[in-house]
Design a protein around this motif. Structure first.
Motif, short mmCIF file in Angstrom:
data_model
loop_
_atom_site.label_atom_id
_atom_site.label_comp_id
_atom_site.label_asym_id
_atom_site.label_seq_id
_atom_site.Cartn_x
_atom_site.Cartn_y
_atom_site.Cartn_z
N ASN A 150 0.80 -1.22 0.00
CA ASN A 150 0.00 0.00 0.00
C ASN A 150 0.84 1.28 0.00
O ASN A 150 0.41 2.30 -0.53
CB ASN A 150 -1.01 0.01 1.15
CG ASN A 150 -2.41 -0.17 0.63
OD1 ASN A 150 -2.62 -0.33 -0.57
ND2 ASN A 150 -3.39 -0.13 1.51
N ILE A 151 2.02 1.22 0.58
CA ILE A 151 2.92 2.37 0.46
C ILE A 151 3.27 2.56 -1.01
O ILE A 151 3.23 3.68 -1.54
CB ILE A 151 4.20 2.17 1.32
CG1 ILE A 151 3.84 2.18 2.81
CG2 ILE A 151 5.24 3.25 1.01
CD1 ILE A 151 4.97 1.74 3.73
N SER A 152 3.58 1.46 -1.68
CA SER A 152 3.87 1.51 -3.12
C SER A 152 2.67 2.02 -3.91
O SER A 152 2.81 2.89 -4.77
CB SER A 152 4.28 0.12 -3.61
OG SER A 152 4.48 0.13 -5.00
N ASN A 153 1.48 1.50 -3.60
CA ASN A 153 0.26 1.92 -4.30
C ASN A 153 0.01 3.42 -4.15
O ASN A 153 -0.33 4.11 -5.11
CB ASN A 153 -0.96 1.16 -3.78
CG ASN A 153 -0.95 -0.30 -4.17
OD1 ASN A 153 -0.34 -0.70 -5.15
ND2 ASN A 153 -1.62 -1.13 -3.39
N ILE A 155 2.06 5.85 -3.62
CA ILE A 155 3.01 6.65 -4.38
C ILE A 155 2.83 6.45 -5.89
O ILE A 155 3.07 7.36 -6.69
CB ILE A 155 4.45 6.30 -3.95
CG1 ILE A 155 4.64 6.57 -2.46
CG2 ILE A 155 5.49 7.09 -4.76
CD1 ILE A 155 5.90 5.97 -1.87
N ALA A 156 2.35 5.26 -6.28
CA ALA A 156 2.24 4.93 -7.70
C ALA A 156 1.09 5.64 -8.41
O ALA A 156 1.20 5.92 -9.61
CB ALA A 156 2.07 3.42 -7.87
N THR A 172 -4.65 0.93 -9.40
CA THR A 172 -3.79 1.05 -8.22
C THR A 172 -4.54 1.65 -7.05
O THR A 172 -4.36 1.23 -5.90
CB THR A 172 -2.53 1.87 -8.56
OG1 THR A 172 -1.88 1.25 -9.68
CG2 THR A 172 -1.56 1.93 -7.40
N ALA A 173 -5.42 2.63 -7.32
CA ALA A 173 -6.26 3.19 -6.25
C ALA A 173 -7.20 2.12 -5.70
O ALA A 173 -7.40 2.00 -4.48
CB ALA A 173 -7.05 4.37 -6.77
#
Length: 197
Positions: A150-153, A155-156, A172-173
């Motif tokens: 979720n940290i990656s999501n 920022i992505a 991604t959201a």
């Protein structure tokens, strides 16, 4: 605006995103077949991300492919030829995950700045680093995989919008929301397994 977004969205994106949605819903439900849909979605995403010059995310998708195959086999057979249980991350595994984040970021940042025409080397590297560690923890069936993913999501999403990959940004959201429920569900399963043993 919506017509412009749809005009920039290829059929490969539609299929890739559809497979990814099914994959994450099955993963959140602790269904081993999530990996089969994941593999199909990853193969399509590889083509899309490479053409968008998101080279770290392209490499991330290659990693997802390998880890999906590994994860499917690990979930199915585990160490004792039975399904591996969901557990909390140990202290050693937390250190390894931090090492994967830092090492992956440094590797990709150096590679992207010196050997590619990437216009978002820091952004692309950060997204990829957290996702690599999260996918490693998911393959080992660790609850905390959802936190790193979720940290990656988080920022992505703006990165994908910046690259005009609106459908992947929406996916991604969606993955961000599903991952919250995945964390809650897996944490509950891990606690039940712990108390049952």
């Amino acid at each position: 605006m919506m017509q412009e977004i749809l005009s920039k969205t290829t059929w490969l994106e539609w299929f890739g995103v559809s497979f990814a949605v099914v994959q994450v819903l099955l993963a959140q439900k602790n269904n081993i077949h999530n990996y089969l849909f994941g593999i199909a979605g990853i193969l399509l995403a590889l083509y899309v991300k490479f053409n968008a010059r998101l080279y770290a995310e392209f490499t991330l998708d290659l990693y997802y492919l390998v880890m999906s195959i590994y994860g499917w086999l690990f979930w199915k057979y585990g160490k004792k030829q039975s399904e591996t249980p969901i557990t909390l991350t140990t202290r050693i595994e937390k250190y390894k995950a931090i090492g994967i984040v830092l090492g992956t970021f440094l590797l990709f940042y150096l590679f992207l700045t010196h050997y590619t025409d990437s216009d978002v080397p820091v952004w692309d590297s950060v997204v990829t680093a957290f996702a690599w560690a999260g996918m490693w923890l998911m393959a080992k069936r660790k609850v905390e995989n959802w936190v790193l993913l979720n940290i990656s999501n988080f920022i992505a999403v703006p990165l994908l919008i910046h690259k005009d990959l609106y459908l992947y940004a929406a996916l991604t959201a969606f993955l961000f929301i599903v991952a919250i429920f995945g964390y809650i569900n897996w944490n509950k399963i891990a606690k039940q397994t712990h108390y049952a043993s």
